[in-house]
Design a protein around this motif. Structure first.
Motif, PDB file in Angstrom:
ATOM      1  N   TYR A 240      31.826  -1.409  33.095  1.00  0.00           N
ATOM      2  CA  TYR A 240      31.508  -0.717  34.355  1.00  0.00           C
ATOM      3  C   TYR A 240      31.687  -1.652  35.549  1.00  0.00           C
ATOM      4  O   TYR A 240      32.288  -1.276  36.570  1.00  0.00           O
ATOM      5  CB  TYR A 240      30.079  -0.190  34.286  1.00  0.00           C
ATOM      6  CG  TYR A 240      29.580   0.390  35.599  1.00  0.00           C
ATOM      7  CD1 TYR A 240      29.948   1.675  35.991  1.00  0.00           C
ATOM      8  CD2 TYR A 240      28.757  -0.347  36.439  1.00  0.00           C
ATOM      9  CE1 TYR A 240      29.508   2.213  37.194  1.00  0.00           C
ATOM     10  CE2 TYR A 240      28.304   0.180  37.638  1.00  0.00           C
ATOM     11  CZ  TYR A 240      28.681   1.460  38.012  1.00  0.00           C
ATOM     12  OH  TYR A 240      28.246   1.978  39.214  1.00  0.00           O
TER      13      TYR A 240
ATOM     14  N   SER B  24      33.540  -4.299  35.659  1.00  0.00           N
ATOM     15  CA  SER B  24      34.924  -4.768  35.784  1.00  0.00           C
ATOM     16  C   SER B  24      35.753  -3.871  36.695  1.00  0.00           C
ATOM     17  O   SER B  24      36.782  -4.299  37.220  1.00  0.00           O
ATOM     18  CB  SER B  24      35.574  -4.852  34.398  1.00  0.00           C
ATOM     19  OG  SER B  24      35.713  -3.573  33.825  1.00  0.00           O
ATOM     20  N   ARG B  25      35.324  -2.636  36.910  1.00  0.00           N
ATOM     21  CA  ARG B  25      36.038  -1.758  37.841  1.00  0.00           C
ATOM     22  C   ARG B  25      36.047  -2.353  39.240  1.00  0.00           C
ATOM     23  O   ARG B  25      37.056  -2.308  39.950  1.00  0.00           O
ATOM     24  CB  ARG B  25      35.381  -0.371  37.890  1.00  0.00           C
ATOM     25  CG  ARG B  25      35.353   0.362  36.566  1.00  0.00           C
ATOM     26  CD  ARG B  25      34.676   1.718  36.712  1.00  0.00           C
ATOM     27  NE  ARG B  25      33.383   1.598  37.345  1.00  0.00           N
ATOM     28  CZ  ARG B  25      33.030   2.225  38.472  1.00  0.00           C
ATOM     29  NH1 ARG B  25      33.890   3.016  39.087  1.00  0.00           N
ATOM     30  NH2 ARG B  25      31.820   2.068  38.985  1.00  0.00           N
TER      31      ARG B  25
ATOM     32  N   ALA C 127      42.840  -3.417  44.706  1.00  0.00           N
ATOM     33  CA  ALA C 127      43.325  -2.347  43.836  1.00  0.00           C
ATOM     34  C   ALA C 127      44.600  -1.734  44.407  1.00  0.00           C
ATOM     35  O   ALA C 127      44.675  -1.452  45.602  1.00  0.00           O
ATOM     36  CB  ALA C 127      42.242  -1.286  43.671  1.00  0.00           C
TER      37      ALA C 127
ATOM     38  N   ASP D 298      46.075   0.718  39.587  1.00  0.00           N
ATOM     39  CA  ASP D 298      44.640   0.482  39.376  1.00  0.00           C
ATOM     40  C   ASP D 298      43.820   1.739  39.658  1.00  0.00           C
ATOM     41  O   ASP D 298      42.939   2.113  38.886  1.00  0.00           O
ATOM     42  CB  ASP D 298      44.164  -0.660  40.273  1.00  0.00           C
ATOM     43  CG  ASP D 298      44.841  -1.973  39.934  1.00  0.00           C
ATOM     44  OD1 ASP D 298      45.082  -2.207  38.737  1.00  0.00           O
ATOM     45  OD2 ASP D 298      45.117  -2.753  40.857  1.00  0.00           O
ATOM     46  N   THR D 299      44.108   2.372  40.790  1.00  0.00           N
ATOM     47  CA  THR D 299      43.292   3.518  41.216  1.00  0.00           C
ATOM     48  C   THR D 299      43.605   4.795  40.445  1.00  0.00           C
ATOM     49  O   THR D 299      42.739   5.656  40.287  1.00  0.00           O
ATOM     50  CB  THR D 299      43.487   3.782  42.724  1.00  0.00           C
ATOM     51  OG1 THR D 299      44.885   3.989  42.994  1.00  0.00           O
ATOM     52  CG2 THR D 299      42.988   2.600  43.538  1.00  0.00           C
TER      53      THR D 299
ATOM     54  N   ARG E 135      44.163   2.630  35.741  1.00  0.00           N
ATOM     55  CA  ARG E 135      43.296   1.605  35.155  1.00  0.00           C
ATOM     56  C   ARG E 135      41.812   1.949  35.294  1.00  0.00           C
ATOM     57  O   ARG E 135      41.036   1.744  34.355  1.00  0.00           O
ATOM     58  CB  ARG E 135      43.604   0.247  35.788  1.00  0.00           C
ATOM     59  CG  ARG E 135      42.902  -0.908  35.091  1.00  0.00           C
ATOM     60  CD  ARG E 135      43.463  -2.244  35.506  1.00  0.00           C
ATOM     61  NE  ARG E 135      44.678  -2.557  34.761  1.00  0.00           N
ATOM     62  CZ  ARG E 135      45.872  -2.712  35.295  1.00  0.00           C
ATOM     63  NH1 ARG E 135      46.037  -2.544  36.600  1.00  0.00           N
ATOM     64  NH2 ARG E 135      46.921  -3.029  34.548  1.00  0.00           N
ATOM     65  N   ILE E 136      41.393   2.467  36.431  1.00  0.00           N
ATOM     66  CA  ILE E 136      39.980   2.834  36.603  1.00  0.00           C
ATOM     67  C   ILE E 136      39.598   3.949  35.635  1.00  0.00           C
ATOM     68  O   ILE E 136      38.513   3.925  35.033  1.00  0.00           O
ATOM     69  CB  ILE E 136      39.715   3.260  38.063  1.00  0.00           C
ATOM     70  CG1 ILE E 136      39.828   2.040  38.987  1.00  0.00           C
ATOM     71  CG2 ILE E 136      38.333   3.892  38.198  1.00  0.00           C
ATOM     72  CD1 ILE E 136      39.652   2.363  40.456  1.00  0.00           C
TER      73      ILE E 136
ATOM     74  N   LEU F  69      39.168   2.496  32.246  1.00  0.00           N
ATOM     75  CA  LEU F  69      37.911   1.748  32.156  1.00  0.00           C
ATOM     76  C   LEU F  69      36.727   2.686  31.962  1.00  0.00           C
ATOM     77  O   LEU F  69      35.771   2.351  31.243  1.00  0.00           O
ATOM     78  CB  LEU F  69      37.717   0.894  33.418  1.00  0.00           C
ATOM     79  CG  LEU F  69      38.630  -0.330  33.542  1.00  0.00           C
ATOM     80  CD1 LEU F  69      38.428  -1.005  34.889  1.00  0.00           C
ATOM     81  CD2 LEU F  69      38.366  -1.318  32.409  1.00  0.00           C
ATOM     82  N   TRP F  70      36.763   3.846  32.602  1.00  0.00           N
ATOM     83  CA  TRP F  70      35.706   4.830  32.388  1.00  0.00           C
ATOM     84  C   TRP F  70      35.671   5.270  30.926  1.00  0.00           C
ATOM     85  O   TRP F  70      34.586   5.391  30.318  1.00  0.00           O
ATOM     86  CB  TRP F  70      35.917   6.050  33.291  1.00  0.00           C
ATOM     87  CG  TRP F  70      35.331   5.920  34.668  1.00  0.00           C
ATOM     88  CD1 TRP F  70      36.010   5.867  35.843  1.00  0.00           C
ATOM     89  CD2 TRP F  70      33.936   5.848  35.005  1.00  0.00           C
ATOM     90  NE1 TRP F  70      35.140   5.755  36.901  1.00  0.00           N
ATOM     91  CE2 TRP F  70      33.849   5.750  36.411  1.00  0.00           C
ATOM     92  CE3 TRP F  70      32.765   5.855  34.258  1.00  0.00           C
ATOM     93  CZ2 TRP F  70      32.645   5.649  37.082  1.00  0.00           C
ATOM     94  CZ3 TRP F  70      31.544   5.746  34.922  1.00  0.00           C
ATOM     95  CH2 TRP F  70      31.495   5.658  36.324  1.00  0.00           C
TER      96      TRP F  70
END
Length: 322
Positions: free
Chosen positions: A221, A223-224, A238, A242-243, A246-247, A250-251
């Motif tokens: 969490y 690392s976002r 970002a 990333d947006t 990758r985010i 990560l979720w």
């Protein structure tokens, strides 16, 4: 071990301790003289108090945590004895619970000592966290105040890393103790489902494993937010991949880690290992996908039209420098 060899080892350890103490004393005196000379002794005293407080608090916490878990794993209504196999140290050795308890105390105190030093080394970040203030400006991706990234996030990451290390040590140590005393038996790593473990040991290890996996989920969490303070494209912060990808990955990774933590609790109380193995396997697969998919998106989607895709994020970066 003969007496001369024993005395030689004690002497070497003593010389090492004296060397460390002398180095620390010399550094302390030198800093004190320098701060006194420039008239800022209050700064030196504040940093010293912060180091002592962090060392004491973290060291005591680590010692209590490790000793409590090791004692729980060692305790038994009747004394027990384990035999270390000959293949491990060259000859079979019988170890009773009293020796294991003494070794656990020594190990816990040693770890607590270095744990305290690791915490004290980050005194500046802790003081910045305590004295931090809001900037009154939010980032364009998560809407967090800039002060969060400067004052709070570094301390959260450092603390989480230290606690994760402590829980992992406790988990490994308790697993070894349960294995030695016969409360845990695994024929081979390929047959984990046939693992034999006593209920008390299973509950203890299950809770520790759940805590460890929950810490991993929390780390994912956090690392976002690190995406905004690292460089993955043309500029820091970002970018498109990333947006958009990758985010999101990560979720999913955080959700699977949380699922694994819940599965560990379920295994602790029910003894059913399959859900835990499945959840951990899913987390590994998601982690692999989270490393591959963003790279593919960057190469196949962003690279052919990079300027158009990255322009909004370059503008964010320029605006943040004003």
């Amino acid at each position: 071990m003969t007496i001369p060899k024993y005395l030689t080892r004690i002497s070497l350890i003593g010389l090492f301790v004296v060397f460390i103490l002398l180095s620390s004393i010399v550094a302390f005196v030198t800093d004190w003289w320098w701060f006194s000379e420039v008239g800022h002794t209050q700064i030196f005293i504040k940093s010293l108090v912060a180091k002592i407080a962090l060392f004491s608090t973290a060291g005591i916490f680590a010692a209590v945590f490790l000793l409590a878990n090791f004692s729980l794993a060692i305790r038994s209504k009747i004394p027990w004895m384990a035999t270390l196999p000959e293949a491990l140290i060259g000859r079979p050795v019988n170890v009773d619970s009293r020796i294991v308890k003494k070794l656990a105390v020594i190990f816990s105190l040693a770890v607590a000592f270095f744990f305290g030093f690791a915490a004290a080394a980050n005194w500046q970040e802790v003081l910045k966290f305590i004295s931090g203030a809001a900037f009154g400006a939010a980032d364009p991706v998560f809407g967090r105040d800039i002060g969060f990234y400067l004052f709070s996030l570094p301390v959260f990451q450092i603390g989480l890393g230290l606690i994760k290390f402590l829980v992992l040590l406790s988990l490994a140590g308790c697993t070894s103790i349960y294995f030695l005393r016969g409360s845990l038996y695994v024929a081979s790593l390929r047959s984990l489902k046939q693992m034999q473990i006593e209920r008390a040991a299973r509950i203890h290890l299950g809770i520790l494993l759940a805590i460890f996996l929950a810490i991993i989920a929390t780390g994912v969490y956090l690392s976002r937010f690190m995406l905004l303070t690292s460089q993955s494209g043309l500029v820091f912060g970002a970018m498109y991949t990333d947006t958009t990808v990758r985010i999101f990955m990560l979720w999913i990774s955080m959700a699977t880690a949380a699922l694994a933590a819940v599965s560990a609790i379920f295994w602790a109380w029910s003894g059913k290992l399959s859900p835990l193995i499945g959840a951990i396997s899913l987390y590994i697969v998601v982690g692999f996908a989270g490393a591959v998919i963003p790279s593919l998106v960057q190469k196949l989607v962003v690279a052919p039209n990079e300027l158009v895709k990255e322009t909004p994020f370059i503008k964010y970066n320029i605006a943040a420098t004003r």
